[in-house]
Design an enzyme around this catalytic site. Structure first.
Site, PDB file in Angstrom:
ATOM      1  N   LYS A 255       0.462  -1.534   0.462  1.00 39.90           N
ATOM      2  CA  LYS A 255      -0.125   0.102   0.196  1.00 39.90           C
ATOM      3  C   LYS A 255       0.963   0.938   0.115  1.00 39.90           C
ATOM      4  O   LYS A 255       0.466   2.135  -0.589  1.00 39.90           O
ATOM      5  CB  LYS A 255      -0.860   0.436   1.896  1.00 39.90           C
ATOM      6  CG  LYS A 255      -2.663  -0.689   1.093  1.00 39.90           C
ATOM      7  CD  LYS A 255      -3.388   0.051   2.112  1.00 39.90           C
ATOM      8  CE  LYS A 255      -4.464  -0.652   1.654  1.00 39.90           C
ATOM      9  NZ  LYS A 255      -5.001  -1.532   2.789  1.00 39.90           N
ATOM     10  N   ARG A 256       1.969   1.641   1.010  1.00 40.87           N
ATOM     11  CA  ARG A 256       2.703   2.003   1.005  1.00 40.87           C
ATOM     12  C   ARG A 256       3.468   2.581  -0.138  1.00 40.87           C
ATOM     13  O   ARG A 256       3.370   3.955  -0.659  1.00 40.87           O
ATOM     14  CB  ARG A 256       3.635   2.047   2.650  1.00 40.87           C
ATOM     15  CG  ARG A 256       4.025   3.128   2.649  1.00 40.87           C
ATOM     16  CD  ARG A 256       5.588   2.904   3.604  1.00 40.87           C
ATOM     17  NE  ARG A 256       6.770   4.371   3.128  1.00 40.87           N
ATOM     18  CZ  ARG A 256       6.988   4.268   4.043  1.00 40.87           C
ATOM     19  NH1 ARG A 256       6.745   3.908   5.444  1.00 40.87           N
ATOM     20  NH2 ARG A 256       8.160   5.302   4.191  1.00 40.87           N
TER      21      ARG A 256
END
Ligand code: GLU
Length: 493
Positions: A255-256
């Site tokens: 996600k990051r």
């Protein structure tokens, strides 16, 4: 071929990403190709992961990509409602049927007990799986316990022995030993059906013929097959699409990492791709080829061509690395494929969002001279913003031409000013010969003469073609900008 009914069934739990875009695209292409319906079903039963605004983002994303659906929560249709949160009663009825025919059962185990079972299994190096404690509680007893308010879930009664075979169109038969499966929970203690049950029921009731979905569902695929069979329903054709890998090809994107990409002008989120100046045509073309190919060389596809050429048989189950340079490449190709009117239509909002006031007639003259040079629509701001600015920013160091003294540059620019001031307009046919004459007269190189004028009027070292630019900017502004450049050179500004 028989008409298909396919569905895109996203969960509104976050931003719409490339994986969703690809599933929706393949659904759309398939339905269009063989005739049939493309259904949008919102799978919003997981209240904990629900995100406000995510459904709208999905709808906006699909509209932007041009993947119009035939039935859906906003459009209605004969198989509605199309939002799972509005179908709770249906799932409850069907869960009860499964319980009554022995394919599912109520389970009253507390989280503490389940934790203990897990720990014991771990200690004994056994596979973690429900131990069947509530499997054989007679239904009348279970019903009484429920009436007494005991907390419970519903579990699927997975066969303990033997094998289950499910068939994926791309992978063929997948055979699992039932002892490696579990008595999965299909209805949670809050009474809400889990994906496994809800999706199977909906696919059946909505008469879905082909299920295209991500391969994260492969581990529970046997369960979905078993649920269909427990109801005595015919299964759809199952197609699990390939996994997307990071650009490096090593693993899935976190996600990051996905969020960080935007800083580099890249994104795996549809909304961001739009904001970054990518065309939906290019995104579709790019995404289509991440898991499908027509042959080993054709790469450029319009939507019409995709519809014509798409087939499920040519889908490839191997993981596909996300390649952003390919997206840039496709974007450039699709920009060049647009008509001038269409390009103007796409560019207008981009300029407006960047704070420019746009004159459509002027943009229509600019579009053809920048079309070849654009990789994204956003490139137009840096490349052609000067056409709409009152004033351009000129850096003195850019005016300093190679192998020329400041005095030489100044007098050359002055000469150019005199030439241009004497002309009635900036039409290429009269300006170009006059500037060429200036090259001959002054003895400077064309690159010096044209380069100097280019910087003076555009503020750019690399710009759209100079002659066309002069014409569009017009005499008054050209003169004004050359004068300003002279002031900058003589340090008056
Ligand atoms: N709601 C599921 C998801 O978003 C859909 C999977 C499917 O297409 O069946 O992953």
């Amino acid at each position: 071929m028989k008409p298909a009914r396919v569905r895109f069934a996203p969960s509104p739990t976050g931003h719409m990403h490339l994986g969703s875009a690809r599933t929706a695209l393949y659904d759309f292409l398939f339905a269009k190709k063989i005739g049939g319906q493309f259904v949008l079903r919102i799978e919003d039963t997981d209240q904990k992961r629900f995100q406000e605004g995510a459904e709208q983002e999905l709808i906006d994303g699909l509209h932007w990509l041009g993947l119009e659906w035939d039935e859906g929560p906003d459009k209605g249709g004969p198989y509605g409602p199309y939002r799972q949160s509005e179908r709770k009663v249906i799932y409850q009825e069907f869960a009860r049927k499964l319980i009554e025919n022995g394919h599912a059962y109520y389970c009253f185990c507390t989280p503490e007990r389940l934790q203990q079972v897990r720990e014991t299994q771990m200690q004994n190096k056994q596979q973690s799986r429900y131990d069947g404690f509530c499997r054989d509680i007679p239904l009348e007893i279970a019903d009484k316990r429920i009436i007494n308010g005991e907390s419970h879930v519903v579990r699927f009664r997975t066969p303990v022995e033997g094998f289950t075979t499910v068939t994926d169109l791309l992978r063929g038969d997948i055979i699992v030993e039932n002892k490696n499966l579990d008595d999965y929970i299909i209805v949670k203690s809050d009474g809400l059906a889990l994906y496994h049950l809800a999706a199977v029921i909906d696919d059946h009731l909505m008469e879905i013929t082909h299920v295209l979905r991500g391969s994260e569902w492969l581990p529970t695929f046997p369960l979905h097959g078993l649920i269909h069979r427990a109801f005595g329903w015919q299964e759809p054709i199952w197609v699990h699409l390939s996994v997307f890998l990071k650009p490096s090809g090593k693993g899935k994107m976190s996600k990051r990492e996905a969020a960080d990409l935007v800083k580099d002008g890249k994104s795996i989120f549809v909304k961001e791709l739009k904001n970054l100046g990518y065309l939906p045509e290019a995104v579709n073309n790019w995404v289509a080829l991440m898991g499908w190919s027509y042959d080993d060389h054709t790469e450029f596809f319009s939507m019409e061509e995709l519809i014509e050429k798409f087939s499920l048989e040519k889908l490839n189950p191997s993981p596909a690395a996300i390649n952003f340079s390919k997206l840039d490449h496709f974007n450039g190709l699709h920009i060049r494929n647009l008509s001038i009117d269409e390009l103007v239509f796409r560019l207008s909002p981009v300029f407006e969002e960047a704070g420019y006031i746009i004159y459509p007639d002027k943009l229509k003259r600019i579009a053809p001279i920048i079309q070849e040079r654009l990789q994204t629509l956003d490139d137009a701001i840096a490349l052609a913003g000067f056409f709409f600015k009152e004033d351009v920013y000129i850096q003195k160091s850019d005016l300093v031409m190679k192998n020329m003294t400041t005095e030489e540059i100044y007098s050359l620019l002055k000469e150019i000013l005199t030439i241009l001031s004497g002309m009635k307009s900036m039409e290429k046919e009269i300006v170009e010969p006059a500037l060429r004459e200036c090259v001959v007269q002054t003895g400077f190189k064309p690159a010096q003469v044209f380069g100097l004028l280019r910087i003076a009027i555009t503020g750019l070292v690399v710009s759209p073609p100079l002659m066309e630019s002069l014409e569009i900017i017009g005499k008054e502004k050209v003169i004004e900008r050359v004068k300003k450049a002279l002031d900058i050179l003589s340090d008056k500004l």
